[in-house]
Design an enzyme around this catalytic site. Structure first.
Site, PDB file in Angstrom:
ATOM      1  N   VAL A 115     119.651   8.861 -13.335  1.00  0.00           N
ATOM      2  CA  VAL A 115     120.686   8.671 -14.713  1.00  0.00           C
ATOM      3  C   VAL A 115     120.747   9.750 -15.655  1.00  0.00           C
ATOM      4  O   VAL A 115     119.723  10.309 -15.749  1.00  0.00           O
ATOM      5  CB  VAL A 115     120.800   7.041 -15.214  1.00  0.00           C
ATOM      6  CG1 VAL A 115     121.381   6.770 -14.102  1.00  0.00           C
ATOM      7  CG2 VAL A 115     119.317   6.998 -15.610  1.00  0.00           C
ATOM      8  N   ASP A 116     122.393  10.300 -15.653  1.00  0.00           N
ATOM      9  CA  ASP A 116     121.728  11.547 -16.780  1.00  0.00           C
ATOM     10  C   ASP A 116     122.140  10.767 -18.077  1.00  0.00           C
ATOM     11  O   ASP A 116     122.012  12.112 -19.535  1.00  0.00           O
ATOM     12  CB  ASP A 116     122.710  12.791 -16.617  1.00  0.00           C
ATOM     13  CG  ASP A 116     124.026  12.354 -16.436  1.00  0.00           C
ATOM     14  OD1 ASP A 116     124.639  10.849 -15.908  1.00  0.00           O
ATOM     15  OD2 ASP A 116     125.846  12.624 -16.546  1.00  0.00           O
TER      16      ASP A 116
END
Length: 504
Positions: free
Chosen positions: A324-325
């Site tokens: 995830v970012d």
């Protein structure tokens, strides 16, 4: 959505959308609803039970079993053929029941989460369903409300929006009414509100520029709907089916040829090959797989997770890495105060989420906050500075908040230290307040405490430090020296390095 709305003034947007500050007329709203359609996200066609039932047979392994049952019936083995069909029917019924329940639950949830919005129509505030909002409508926005459509802000009074649903960032975004520049990225448009986000502070008005599928979240939903991913189990079953068919063909051909060469009758060899083929096909495999997956779905439902398709359970079990970012993408998007630095002491605060319970530790030992007046002062300032509300939902057995997540975390800290904001403000009446502003970067309140004005300020550390001339230490106020400033700045830096958001 027109990508240039943010570059135009509020008046220009109103004019281009042929609206007015008094809102649309009822007739014009009806006309636009017919033109643009309901303000809903694109939804896939809901399949009927018969279609769902037939879908359970879409598997190479099932095709093999159906073919095997037909051959068995042709051999007059009625009992064996009926058993194979019964297994297939049971497998299909279990799958249909599960998918049908999941589909009905999803439809019920969609009805449950339907929201309403306040709009101006013919210069009157009315409350309508989100689905009836059209481009050109003037939205009346208040703290705690969901944003029903993409809209250009025309009036903002310290408006802040939680856009974690789109960006993953837990910190609310300050919204303005002024026009922006051409070089801004889509999610950086501070004068645009996006459907699905929520107002956490302030109030204002905005004109709707996009609804339904044309909104930012609608475009995302359309792209996601077009993605066709294959569940690992489905690919594995297809590979197994090919292996069975290939093996079956080789063995059956070999046995048939060897029998004919040995002088056996063709009819006898055909019946032998068919019997051998049926015995090789694993009739029990589909029902075993279905029962195992159904058990997984049931266990997931106990954890309040809704699984739409049976095979998705196995796919979840195969996940090893999740990339995830953004903060908040898969987290709970909750903020908790873990550390408090006051009077050269660093306190650790325990607890989970917004539940107002947790131990206070100093030097790794649990301490009583009552014995630390400097910590109590920090808790008092936190209580005065927090405008959020924390509530316990008996139905969900969860703590929920209304308002800014940062201020909610400050309120929870004050409760852990023994303060109750309602009781505190009854004793110390509010005199004046400066709401948090993205330019000032702080929130200030003045209360009457024991006949004197008590100023409590919370905001960005660098701003508060720059405004400060004195420091509170050992119960006394002294001049803030250059060394003190550098020491405090080093503490800010150290806490930031630990991944903490720092509020002064």
């Amino acid at each position: 959505m027109n990508n240039s709305w943010h570059t135009k003034s509020g008046a220009a947007v109103i004019e281009e959308l042929h609206s007015s500050e008094c809102g649309l007329s009822n007739e014009e709203a009806k006309s636009r609803l017919a033109q643009y359609g309901p303000n809903k996200l694109p939804e896939a066609k809901v399949d009927g039970l018969f279609v769902i039932f037939l879908r359970q047979f879409r598997s190479p392994l099932i095709y093999i079993l159906i073919a095997a049952s037909i051959v068995v019936f042709m051999m007059s083995e009625i009992v064996d053929g009926s058993i194979i069909l019964a297994v297939l029917l049971f497998n299909a019924v279990v799958g249909t029941i599960q998918e049908g329940k999941a589909q009905n639950t999803l439809r019920a949830l969609k009805k449950f989460v339907e929201t309403r919005a306040t709009v101006l129509r013919e210069d009157k505030e009315i409350i309508i369903s989100d689905a009836d909002i059209v481009p050109g409508d003037i939205l009346v926005l208040q703290e705690g409300e969901k944003v029903p459509a993409d809209a250009r802000i025309i009036v903002s009074h310290n408006l802040r929006a939680d856009e974690a649903a789109l960006t993953g960032e837990s910190e609310p975004v300050h919204k303005i009414s002024e026009a922006g520049g051409d070089d801004e990225k889509a999610m950086d448009h501070r004068n645009i509100l996006y459907k699905g986000t929520s107002i956490v502070a302030g109030n204002g008005r905005a004109i709707v520029v996009a609804t339904g599928q044309k909104t930012a979240i609608g475009l995302i939903a359309s792209k996601i709907a077009a993605i066709d991913t294959e569940i690992p189990l489905k690919a594995n079953i297809r590979y197994l089916s090919r292996l069975i068919i290939t093996t079956l063909a080789i063995i059956a051909s070999s046995v048939f040829v060897l029998g004919i060469v040995a002088g056996k009758p063709v009819k006898d060899m055909f019946l032998t090959v068919v019997s051998l083929s049926v015995s090789i096909v694993p009739e029990g495999l589909p029902i075993v797989v279905t029962l195992i997956l159904a058990s997984g779905v049931w266990r997931m439902s106990k954890r309040n997770a809704l699984v739409k398709k049976l095979q998705a359970v196995e796919a979840l079990g195969q996940a090893r890495v999740i990339a995830v970012d953004k903060t908040g993408t898969i987290t709970k998007n909750e903020l908790v105060i873990h550390k408090v630095y006051v009077d050269s002491k660093m306190f650790s605060i325990g607890g989970v989420g917004y539940e107002p319970r947790g131990n206070v530790r100093f030097d790794r030992r649990v301490v009583d906050a009552v014995n630390h007046p400097e910590l109590l002062l920090a808790g008092k300032i936190a209580a005065f500075s927090a405008n959020a509300r924390v509530m316990y939902s008996e139905k969900e057995k969860l703590w929920r908040i209304a308002g800014d997540p940062t201020e909610a975390a400050m309120l929870v800290l004050s409760q852990k230290l023994g303060f109750h904001k309602e009781d505190l403000e009854k004793e110390s009446l509010l005199i004046d307040e400066i709401p948090f502003d993205y330019k000032l970067k702080y929130h200030a309140v003045i209360h009457n405490v024991e006949g004197k004005n008590f100023l409590a300020v919370a905001g960005a550390p660098e701003v508060i430090l720059e405004l400060s001339e004195t420091i509170w230490s050992d119960g006394k106020r002294k001049q803030l020296s250059v060394a003190d400033r550098k020491n405090i700045e080093s503490v800010f830096y150290q806490m930031s390095q630990e991944g903490l958001r720092v509020v002064a």
